[in-house]
Write a protein that holds these residues in place. Structure first.
Motif, PDB file in Angstrom:
ATOM      1  N   UNK A  49       0.989  -1.164   0.033  1.00  0.00           N
ATOM      2  CA  UNK A  49      -0.057  -0.082  -0.084  1.00  0.00           C
ATOM      3  C   UNK A  49       0.898   1.215   0.151  1.00  0.00           C
ATOM      4  N   UNK A  50       2.216   1.329  -0.612  1.00  0.00           N
ATOM      5  CA  UNK A  50       3.037   2.139  -0.666  1.00  0.00           C
ATOM      6  C   UNK A  50       3.677   2.008  -2.144  1.00  0.00           C
ATOM      7  N   UNK A  51       4.065   3.262  -2.620  1.00  0.00           N
ATOM      8  CA  UNK A  51       4.467   3.303  -3.942  1.00  0.00           C
ATOM      9  C   UNK A  51       6.131   2.774  -3.657  1.00  0.00           C
ATOM     10  N   UNK A  56      -3.269   5.217  -7.608  1.00  0.00           N
ATOM     11  CA  UNK A  56      -4.463   4.937  -7.228  1.00  0.00           C
ATOM     12  C   UNK A  56      -5.024   3.518  -7.703  1.00  0.00           C
ATOM     13  N   UNK A  57      -4.520   3.061  -8.918  1.00  0.00           N
ATOM     14  CA  UNK A  57      -4.855   1.815  -9.437  1.00  0.00           C
ATOM     15  C   UNK A  57      -4.321   0.697  -8.431  1.00  0.00           C
ATOM     16  N   UNK A  58      -3.226   1.023  -7.867  1.00  0.00           N
ATOM     17  CA  UNK A  58      -2.352  -0.085  -7.154  1.00  0.00           C
ATOM     18  C   UNK A  58      -3.286   0.052  -5.871  1.00  0.00           C
ATOM     19  N   UNK A  59      -3.694   1.227  -5.260  1.00  0.00           N
ATOM     20  CA  UNK A  59      -4.258   0.884  -3.847  1.00  0.00           C
ATOM     21  C   UNK A  59      -5.453   0.476  -4.112  1.00  0.00           C
ATOM     22  N   UNK A  60      -6.284   0.769  -5.172  1.00  0.00           N
ATOM     23  CA  UNK A  60      -7.643   0.107  -5.301  1.00  0.00           C
ATOM     24  C   UNK A  60      -7.788  -1.530  -5.612  1.00  0.00           C
ATOM     25  N   UNK A  61      -6.737  -1.678  -6.263  1.00  0.00           N
ATOM     26  CA  UNK A  61      -6.367  -3.369  -6.393  1.00  0.00           C
ATOM     27  C   UNK A  61      -6.232  -3.894  -5.210  1.00  0.00           C
ATOM     28  N   UNK A  62      -5.097  -3.573  -4.436  1.00  0.00           N
ATOM     29  CA  UNK A  62      -4.874  -4.088  -3.098  1.00  0.00           C
ATOM     30  C   UNK A  62      -6.177  -4.034  -2.070  1.00  0.00           C
ATOM     31  N   UNK A  63      -6.820  -2.838  -1.965  1.00  0.00           N
ATOM     32  CA  UNK A  63      -7.720  -2.561  -0.933  1.00  0.00           C
ATOM     33  C   UNK A  63      -9.138  -3.556  -1.185  1.00  0.00           C
ATOM     34  N   UNK A  64      -9.292  -3.457  -2.733  1.00  0.00           N
ATOM     35  CA  UNK A  64     -10.586  -4.552  -2.774  1.00  0.00           C
ATOM     36  C   UNK A  64     -10.209  -5.770  -2.579  1.00  0.00           C
ATOM     37  N   UNK A  65      -9.015  -6.327  -2.737  1.00  0.00           N
ATOM     38  CA  UNK A  65      -8.411  -7.632  -2.283  1.00  0.00           C
ATOM     39  C   UNK A  65      -8.682  -8.123  -0.936  1.00  0.00           C
ATOM     40  N   UNK A 107      -1.167   5.213  14.988  1.00  0.00           N
ATOM     41  CA  UNK A 107      -0.882   5.967  13.778  1.00  0.00           C
ATOM     42  C   UNK A 107      -0.659   5.127  12.576  1.00  0.00           C
ATOM     43  N   UNK A 108      -0.316   3.950  12.623  1.00  0.00           N
ATOM     44  CA  UNK A 108      -0.445   2.996  11.562  1.00  0.00           C
ATOM     45  C   UNK A 108      -1.751   2.883  11.072  1.00  0.00           C
ATOM     46  N   UNK A 109      -2.586   2.716  11.875  1.00  0.00           N
ATOM     47  CA  UNK A 109      -4.079   2.593  11.647  1.00  0.00           C
ATOM     48  C   UNK A 109      -4.517   3.786  11.072  1.00  0.00           C
ATOM     49  N   UNK A 110      -4.100   4.859  11.571  1.00  0.00           N
ATOM     50  CA  UNK A 110      -4.601   6.243  11.061  1.00  0.00           C
ATOM     51  C   UNK A 110      -4.181   6.487   9.678  1.00  0.00           C
ATOM     52  N   UNK A 111      -3.021   5.969   9.363  1.00  0.00           N
ATOM     53  CA  UNK A 111      -2.245   6.236   8.058  1.00  0.00           C
ATOM     54  C   UNK A 111      -3.280   5.398   6.960  1.00  0.00           C
ATOM     55  N   UNK A 112      -3.580   4.142   7.253  1.00  0.00           N
ATOM     56  CA  UNK A 112      -4.436   3.517   6.330  1.00  0.00           C
ATOM     57  C   UNK A 112      -5.803   3.980   6.283  1.00  0.00           C
ATOM     58  N   UNK A 113      -6.469   4.584   7.285  1.00  0.00           N
ATOM     59  CA  UNK A 113      -7.612   5.197   7.375  1.00  0.00           C
ATOM     60  C   UNK A 113      -7.664   6.463   6.389  1.00  0.00           C
ATOM     61  N   UNK A 114      -6.564   7.096   6.759  1.00  0.00           N
ATOM     62  CA  UNK A 114      -6.157   8.423   6.074  1.00  0.00           C
ATOM     63  C   UNK A 114      -6.284   8.085   4.207  1.00  0.00           C
ATOM     64  N   UNK A 115      -5.409   7.002   4.011  1.00  0.00           N
ATOM     65  CA  UNK A 115      -5.370   6.648   2.678  1.00  0.00           C
ATOM     66  C   UNK A 115      -6.683   6.460   2.106  1.00  0.00           C
ATOM     67  N   UNK A 116      -7.603   5.596   2.762  1.00  0.00           N
ATOM     68  CA  UNK A 116      -8.864   5.254   2.249  1.00  0.00           C
ATOM     69  C   UNK A 116      -9.669   6.413   1.978  1.00  0.00           C
ATOM     70  N   UNK A 117      -9.778   7.441   2.974  1.00  0.00           N
ATOM     71  CA  UNK A 117     -10.444   8.576   2.770  1.00  0.00           C
ATOM     72  C   UNK A 117      -9.889   9.571   1.512  1.00  0.00           C
ATOM     73  N   UNK A 118      -8.368   9.290   1.435  1.00  0.00           N
ATOM     74  CA  UNK A 118      -7.835   9.982   0.409  1.00  0.00           C
ATOM     75  C   UNK A 118      -8.505   9.516  -1.027  1.00  0.00           C
ATOM     76  N   UNK A 119      -8.461   8.407  -0.947  1.00  0.00           N
ATOM     77  CA  UNK A 119      -9.166   7.787  -2.256  1.00  0.00           C
ATOM     78  C   UNK A 119     -10.520   7.820  -2.435  1.00  0.00           C
ATOM     79  N   UNK A 120     -11.294   8.210  -1.499  1.00  0.00           N
ATOM     80  CA  UNK A 120     -12.559   8.320  -1.606  1.00  0.00           C
ATOM     81  C   UNK A 120     -13.527   7.607  -0.712  1.00  0.00           C
TER      82      UNK A 120
END
Length: 298
Positions: free
Chosen positions: A68-70, A82-91, A118-131
């Motif tokens: 979940x990082x570049x 974005x494509x990488x994130x969506x692929x992994x998060x939907x998996x 803060x690790x959890x908040x990072x992932x929550x932030x990424x989810x919100x960033x992607x909508x």
């Protein structure tokens, strides 16, 4: 139908009451960070082994460091394409009809008495960033869940693949250029989320030490009670951020830290306190200190 408009932070009781909801997705974002004894840039590694040894029942492991990082970025934890994130998060089962609770099992810094998710908040932030807005962080994380003698599992059963259609919210991310402009803008509060020692330039973690000019220090590790593992009362949190002007509704806030992790914890708490105009500088000190043309204060 999935539960909608869940809180930004939820309690262990809240989660326990919803464990049987088929639309719930629980993500374990455990990652570990440690300062080398000899100084220098920190070591980071996956928490998958710890997840395998025991996790909240139903949780799946979300690999912040690897998936979940570049991987092509010179800096750790850079927002992926974005494509990488969506692929992994939907998996991992996250989709439009689900609601998500993220937690982690790690103290923020291995060997240091710092409590925060803060690790959890990072992932929550990424989810919100992607909508994806229907996501919460578990207050107290796995440590609190375990302390309360709640059930723990070693089973790793995947969720069915999700369908994700959210739109990226660029307002949540600040770039290096945004921060450069913010240094001269009285309408922006720049918050350094690192320790007072890091802020004062007394550590050698980054390429150069110090803090970004005009930024103020709000240490992310001060917000939770070391005994209960929960966030301090709202009044105490509000006082902390009011002191630096970060709750002024007429101002924008940009949080930064070392690699865009701790900064998301401050950003989440600011959102919880009603400050919605918050962006997080993803490159943070790792990027800033590597550009020798950019100023740092001590």
């Amino acid at each position: 139908m999935s539960e909608r408009n869940i809180p930004l932070l939820v309690t262990t009781d809240w989660l326990a009451e919803r464990m049987d909801d088929p639309n719930l997705r629980i993500l374990d974002a455990t990652t570990f960070l440690k300062q080398p004894a000899q100084g220098g840039y920190y070591d980071v590694w996956s928490g998958k082994d710890v997840y395998d040894k025991g996790h909240i029942p139903g949780a799946v492991y979300a690999d912040l460091l690897g998936e979940l990082s570049d991987a092509d970025s010179p800096f750790k934890f850079t927002v992926p394409h974005r494509e990488q994130f969506i692929e992994k998060i939907t998996d991992l089962g996250v989709g439009d009809d689900t609601f998500v609770v993220v937690y982690d099992q790690a103290q923020a810094v291995v060997g240091a008495p710092i409590i925060g998710s803060d690790w959890a908040s990072r992932l929550a932030w990424q989810l919100r960033y992607e909508g994806f807005e229907n996501v919460a962080v578990l207050d107290g994380g796995f440590l609190k869940w375990e302390k309360e003698d709640r059930p723990i599992s070693t089973e790793a059963k995947p969720y069915s693949k999700g369908h994700f259609t959210g739109t990226r919210n660029d307002d949540l991310l600040a770039t290096k250029e945004d921060v450069k402009n913010a240094m001269e803008d009285d309408n922006v509060v720049l918050i350094n989320s690192l320790s007072p020692a890091d802020f004062a330039g007394e550590s050698d973690t980054y390429e150069r030490s110090g803090h970004i000019p005009s930024s103020v220090n709000v240490f992310f590790g001060q917000h939770s009670d070391q005994d209960t593992l929960q966030l301090h009362p709202e009044e105490q949190l509000r006082e902390t951020f009011e002191k630096v002007g970060a709750l002024d509704p007429n101002k924008k806030v940009i949080t930064y830290c070392g690699s865009g992790i701790a900064a998301t914890w401050n950003a989440l708490i600011l959102n919880q306190l009603g400050q919605d105009n918050v962006a997080m500088y993803d490159g943070s000190m790792t990027e800033w200190a590597n550009d020798k043309d950019l100023p740092l204060n001590k």
